[in-house]
Design an enzyme around this catalytic site. Structure first.
Site, PDB file in Angstrom:
ATOM      1  N   CYS A  83      -3.811  11.913  -6.199  1.00  0.00           N
ATOM      2  CA  CYS A  83      -3.459  11.114  -7.379  1.00  0.00           C
ATOM      3  C   CYS A  83      -4.534  10.040  -7.617  1.00  0.00           C
ATOM      4  O   CYS A  83      -5.685  10.379  -7.825  1.00  0.00           O
ATOM      5  CB  CYS A  83      -2.055  10.530  -7.253  1.00  0.00           C
ATOM      6  SG  CYS A  83      -1.383   9.949  -8.841  1.00  0.00           S
ATOM      7  N   HIS A 200       0.768  15.408  -6.916  1.00  0.00           N
ATOM      8  CA  HIS A 200       1.246  15.000  -5.594  1.00  0.00           C
ATOM      9  C   HIS A 200       1.710  16.223  -4.802  1.00  0.00           C
ATOM     10  O   HIS A 200       2.819  16.712  -5.020  1.00  0.00           O
ATOM     11  CB  HIS A 200       2.422  14.033  -5.730  1.00  0.00           C
ATOM     12  CG  HIS A 200       2.045  12.674  -6.195  1.00  0.00           C
ATOM     13  ND1 HIS A 200       1.617  11.685  -5.327  1.00  0.00           N
ATOM     14  CD2 HIS A 200       2.030  12.133  -7.431  1.00  0.00           C
ATOM     15  CE1 HIS A 200       1.357  10.584  -6.022  1.00  0.00           C
ATOM     16  NE2 HIS A 200       1.598  10.833  -7.302  1.00  0.00           N
ATOM     17  N   GLU A 202       2.703  16.267  -1.805  1.00  0.00           N
ATOM     18  CA  GLU A 202       3.838  15.865  -0.955  1.00  0.00           C
ATOM     19  C   GLU A 202       5.151  15.819  -1.730  1.00  0.00           C
ATOM     20  O   GLU A 202       6.228  15.729  -1.139  1.00  0.00           O
ATOM     21  CB  GLU A 202       3.552  14.507  -0.291  1.00  0.00           C
ATOM     22  CG  GLU A 202       3.738  13.283  -1.153  1.00  0.00           C
ATOM     23  CD  GLU A 202       2.585  13.001  -2.110  1.00  0.00           C
ATOM     24  OE1 GLU A 202       2.590  11.913  -2.712  1.00  0.00           O
ATOM     25  OE2 GLU A 202       1.694  13.862  -2.248  1.00  0.00           O
TER      26      GLU A 202
END
EC number: 4.3.2.10
Length: 222
Positions: A83, A200, A202
């Site tokens: 990001c 992202h 994650e």
């Protein structure tokens, strides 16, 4: 073979705990730290980032993070940005009329996305190039984005003398679903030891987990 050692760089920005857990699930031993020596010694360095470009650069410089990144890359040691952690790898960013110098690892400007709806938030597909290691097995999957700024023009120039392993592979994405209504921006880059994603991983479920495993696997021979 030894488990790869990864440092998630702690400079006061990013979803730090979720990044640590995600990389651990990808098969690495992870330490969250801003210590220069520890970050230099790790097999891989993950640079997270959320919020404003200027604030992230201020935090990064406070721990000499831009030097850590540069020194690792000069020695061919892997770094991955996520990001705003990707955005700060470029030359400069401009937000609300404020221009800030980035790490300068790639030429280019981080600027506001030109789309009817900003921020660009939610799940989106990407256009991964042929030969991508990062997106192997997840080329058609969706990833989670949340950002108002991005790199809309890739300007790194290479030539025939650039080693094939250092020829950048650039992945693109586009906002919006209506033809002509969206804006294309860089979604990910693989460039020698330096990789990064605008989305992202994650927060991207199984696809993001697979993508992080792809990165961690490369660290075993780093």
């Amino acid at each position: 073979m030894a488990t790869p050692q990864v440092v998630v760089l702690d400079y006061g920005s990013g979803n730090l705990r979720s990044a640590v857990r995600a990389v651990e699930r990808a098969g690495a031993e992870v330490e969250l730290t801003g210590d220069l020596d520890t970050a230099m010694a790790a097999d891989g360095l993950l640079v997270p980032g959320v919020g404003a470009f200027e604030a992230c650069m201020t935090g990064l410089r406070a721990i000499r993070g831009e030097r850590i990144i540069a020194r690792r890359l000069s020695g061919g040691r892997p770094v991955m940005g996520i990001c705003v952690g990707m955005q700060i790898l470029f030359e400069r960013g401009i937000e609300h009329g404020v221009e800030t110098e980035g790490c300068g690892e790639w030429p280019g400007l981080v600027e506001r996305i030109q789309a009817p709806i900003v921020p660009h938030m939610g799940w989106n597909t990407v256009e991964a190039p042929q030969g991508s290691t990062l997106f192997e097995g997840v080329e058609k999957e969706r990833f989670y984005f949340v950002h108002s700024y991005g790199v809309r023009d890739w300007s790194l120039v290479t030539n025939d003398r650039t080693p094939e392993s250092h020829q950048p592979l650039v992945t693109w994405a586009e906002t919006g679903s209506d033809a002509g209504a969206g804006d294309r921006f860089v979604a990910a880059v693989e460039n020698g030891p330096l990789w990064a994603t605008q989305f992202h991983p994650e927060k991207s479920g199984d696809a993001g987990a697979a993508l992080l495993r792809n990165w961690v696997k490369t660290l075993k021979s780093a």
